[in-house]
Design an enzyme around this catalytic site. Sequence first.
Site, PDB file in Angstrom:
ATOM      1  CG  ASP A   1      -4.040  -4.943  -2.975  1.00  0.00           C
ATOM      2  OD1 ASP A   1      -4.297  -5.439  -4.093  1.00  0.00           O
ATOM      3  OD2 ASP A   1      -4.929  -4.532  -2.203  1.00  0.00           O
TER       4      ASP A   1
ATOM      5  CB  SER B   1      -0.964  -0.041   1.188  1.00  0.00           C
ATOM      6  OG  SER B   1      -2.051   0.827   0.986  1.00  0.00           O
TER       7      SER B   1
ATOM      8  CG  HIS C   1      -5.137  -3.242   1.095  1.00  0.00           C
ATOM      9  ND1 HIS C   1      -4.549  -2.959  -0.114  1.00  0.00           N
ATOM     10  CD2 HIS C   1      -4.723  -2.256   1.955  1.00  0.00           C
ATOM     11  CE1 HIS C   1      -3.829  -1.849  -0.019  1.00  0.00           C
ATOM     12  NE2 HIS C   1      -3.908  -1.416   1.229  1.00  0.00           N
TER      13      HIS C   1
END
Length: 305
Positions: free
Chosen positions: A144, A120, A283
């Site tokens: 992700d 992220s 995620h």
Amino acid sequence: MAIDSSEFSYLPAQADALGVPLPTVQRLTLPLPDGRSVSALRFGTDAPRITLLHGAGLNAHTWDTTALALGQPLLAIDLAGHGDSAWRDDADYSPRTLAADVVAALDAWTSGPQVLVGQSLGGLTGAAVAAARPDLVAALVVVDITPGIDVSAGPAALREFYAGPTDFASRAELVDKAMALGFGGTRPETERGVFLNTRVRADGRVEWKHHFARLAAAALAAHDPGTAAAPSVLHETGWDDLAAVAAPVTLVRAERGFVSAADAEQFQQRLPDARVVVLDATHNVQETAPRDLAALVASAVTAGI
């Protein structure tokens, strides 16, 4: 026998569950020229070849299970404003700003190019590091996230989670709130996450270690829900950083995460030499598919031999 209530108290059970040896783990702290400090976890005693960067609102311990599954010397860095790294007075947590602290840490704690893995916000930060200092990065694994998606607004449940007070009477109060809103897994898993992402102040109150909770609460108080979940992350520089990366690049797309198939296709079009791997995970891939992610990272290390 004394009960281990340190930040490493959960590791023996995690290692046992994975069926792997428990490595030596230590907390590192590096003073920075501006008076702040950056902190990290070091797994193993040999020179690290892998460095892990977490996402917004998390900390280095989110990588614990993945690090144990890897079984290799590595660093897991707390980004500025997270974990045991200092908060920034200017609240600038954009990837290029965060990258400066990561570069300082790599210069201090590593002796060779790293397989740099960022999830992220950590993925965009990793791209900024690789673009600015190619000598520090042997391969980049972006988990992700792409510069083409905006995760700053966050889901409504996350906004509600950060609404209200910024300190609490106990960690149990936070665990209850997290579970009521559907965060975490089992209660023991949620207790671990809360313990490792909070601290007890001198007055006995409990607060989040990351600065984002304080900023999110302030945004909600100002009736600005669009920025309530986290400060805006400057994605527009991300594509430029990725285009400048000389090392091999891999995108990990979580099937139940933030990066859609269309996002991954855009990534592939912009970086035709990059590899895209899809994993069955949420995620936070490092928490929901740690073995698969560890195997992918290990293959990147092997490829760089």
